[in-house]
Motif scaffolding. Structure first.
Motif, PDB file in Angstrom:
ATOM      1  N   HIS A   1      17.505  35.818  15.727  1.00 19.91           N
ATOM      2  CA  HIS A   1      17.504  35.769  17.190  1.00 19.91           C
ATOM      3  C   HIS A   1      16.570  36.809  17.808  1.00 19.91           C
ATOM      4  N   LYS A   2      16.167  37.809  17.041  1.00 19.87           N
ATOM      5  CA  LYS A   2      15.252  38.840  17.536  1.00 19.87           C
ATOM      6  C   LYS A   2      13.793  38.496  17.286  1.00 19.87           C
ATOM      7  N   GLU A   3      13.543  37.393  16.587  1.00 21.65           N
ATOM      8  CA  GLU A   3      12.168  36.983  16.319  1.00 21.65           C
ATOM      9  C   GLU A   3      11.518  36.433  17.587  1.00 21.65           C
ATOM     10  N   GLN A   4      10.259  36.785  17.779  1.00 21.20           N
ATOM     11  CA  GLN A   4       9.510  36.253  18.918  1.00 21.20           C
ATOM     12  C   GLN A   4       9.486  34.729  18.874  1.00 21.20           C
ATOM     13  N   ALA A   5       9.431  34.185  17.681  1.00 19.57           N
ATOM     14  CA  ALA A   5       9.409  32.735  17.516  1.00 19.57           C
ATOM     15  C   ALA A   5      10.644  32.099  18.126  1.00 19.57           C
ATOM     16  N   TYR A   6      11.780  32.761  18.019  1.00 22.49           N
ATOM     17  CA  TYR A   6      13.028  32.218  18.565  1.00 22.49           C
ATOM     18  C   TYR A   6      13.146  32.533  20.056  1.00 22.49           C
ATOM     19  N   ILE A   7      12.802  33.758  20.425  1.00 12.66           N
ATOM     20  CA  ILE A   7      12.912  34.183  21.829  1.00 12.66           C
ATOM     21  C   ILE A   7      12.020  33.343  22.737  1.00 12.66           C
ATOM     22  N   CYS A   8      10.827  32.987  22.241  1.00  9.71           N
ATOM     23  CA  CYS A   8       9.841  32.284  23.065  1.00  9.71           C
ATOM     24  C   CYS A   8       9.930  30.761  22.965  1.00  9.71           C
ATOM     25  N   THR A   9      10.920  30.268  22.247  1.00  7.36           N
ATOM     26  CA  THR A   9      11.071  28.815  22.093  1.00  7.36           C
ATOM     27  C   THR A   9      12.342  28.354  22.787  1.00  7.36           C
ATOM     28  N   HIS A  10      12.206  27.322  23.626  1.00  4.99           N
ATOM     29  CA  HIS A  10      13.380  26.773  24.302  1.00  4.99           C
ATOM     30  C   HIS A  10      14.328  26.156  23.275  1.00  4.99           C
ATOM     31  N   LEU A  11      15.607  26.248  23.564  1.00  2.00           N
ATOM     32  CA  LEU A  11      16.624  25.695  22.672  1.00  2.00           C
ATOM     33  C   LEU A  11      16.338  24.216  22.388  1.00  2.00           C
ATOM     34  N   ARG A  12      16.352  23.872  21.129  1.00  2.00           N
ATOM     35  CA  ARG A  12      16.142  22.530  20.592  1.00  2.00           C
ATOM     36  C   ARG A  12      14.678  22.103  20.574  1.00  2.00           C
TER      37      ARG A  12
END
Length: 342
Positions: A318-329
């Motif tokens: 959850h701390k990855e930029q990849a996750y933070i910058c991607t909308h859910l789903r």
């Protein structure tokens, strides 16, 4: 005349009506069938007395089939033997096959004896030969029109074929999910989908004694980290999987199908009345689809994340930029691999 003698026997020759040695011979014949020139091997009886070729009734039928099967091969149609083989693999009679296909009850009998099928029927028969799942659906629809014994025999035969080919169906389904991502290198990590590698990556993780409690959620994160790290280091991922952002982190598209692939060591277990998927491999195995460079990347992921609990790896993800910058789903772009935490 060129002819090959395959048998000789003393009998009453119906050509000269005398008893003497009659030869059975093979002759190459040329004919035109449906405006197509064909060359085929025909069987005859040969009378040395009259020096003539002649046929009995059985040879007439066989030669007619040989002519038409040669035409079928030339036109890319199933031969009579190939049609018979379809029935044999499903353990179904000519009449019952016509019933499940909704054809006239003598249609298959004619195709196996003297009539050449049209291309529409040929296409259906070819699909039937290649697709036990489709046969099963047709069989189920026609169940009430078949005898209980006929239905049971064909059901058993088709089910066995389907189970044997299940991995092939599964792979085709997964590949269908990924078709729309073809050409989008930032989503598939600049690599084509490689399901053999997907299986071997899972097996590699499952075989490691440096990974604790490998359940599905944790496995999915390890797979994303492996592909993201590979992309960061060399510009292309290992598996070609596309990942989307779900509440518990990155998950590959079609993940529920992926864990059912042949060779994936997945066991469904019950934990606190909830079904969970555990991955473990104790036997000594090889990973033929993985290069040494692939394994080196997997080893880094194992060393960095293998001991994390499910909750720890989810929080880390959850701390990855990849996750933070991607909308859910939404699908996760590999452009964020440059800022990977490992």
């Amino acid at each position: 005349m060129n002819m090959k003698v395959i048998k000789s026997e003393n009998c009453l020759c119906s050509c000269c009506m005398e008893e003497h040695e009659v030869k059975t011979v093979l002759v190459t014949e040329k004919a035109t069938f449906k405006n197509v020139k064909v060359e085929y091997i025909a069987s005859y009886l040969y009378c040395d007395v009259a020096e003539e070729l002649y046929m009995n009734e059985k040879q007439m039928q066989e030669n007619d089939i040989h002519l038409k099967d040669t035409y079928r091969k030339k036109e890319g149609l199933l031969t009579s033997d190939e049609i018979s083989a379809i029935r044999a693999k499903y353990d179904i009679s000519q009449k019952d096959l016509c019933i499940i296909l909704g054809w006239g009850e003598k249609t298959i009998t004619r195709y196996e004896s003297h009539q050449v099928q049209d291309k529409a029927h040929d296409t259906i028969l070819k699909k039937l030969a290649q697709d036990p799942a489709w046969f099963l659906s047709l069989l189920n629809d026609a169940k009430e029109s078949l005898s209980e014994e006929s239905y049971r025999k064909s059901l058993e035969a088709a089910t066995a074929l389907y189970e044997k080919d299940q991995d092939s169906y599964l792979r085709k389904t997964i590949e269908a999910y990924y078709a729309k991502f073809h050409g989008n290198r930032l989503l598939h990590g600049n690599a084509s989908l490689a399901l053999d590698k997907v299986v071997d990556v899972i097996r590699y993780f499952a075989a490691s004694d440096q990974i604790t409690s490998l359940y599905k959620v944790k496995l999915m994160k390890l797979m994303w980290y492996a592909d993201a790290l590979a992309y960061k280091k060399r510009g292309f991922s290992i598996t070609g999987l596309v990942y989307q952002a779900l509440p518990m982190g990155a998950v590959p598209i079609a993940h529920n199908l992926i864990i059912d692939l042949k060779g994936v060591p997945c066991e469904e277990v019950e934990i606190a009345e909830i079904n969970a998927y555990h991955f473990s491999l104790n036997e000594k195995i090889s990973f033929p689809s993985l290069s040494d460079a692939d394994k080196s990347i997997l080893d880094i992921v194992i060393r960095k994340l293998g001991k994390m609990t499910k909750n720890e790896i989810v929080e880390f993800m959850h701390k990855e930029q990849a996750y933070i910058c991607t909308h859910l789903r939404d699908e996760i772009s590999f452009e964020y691999a440059e800022k990977l935490q490992i």
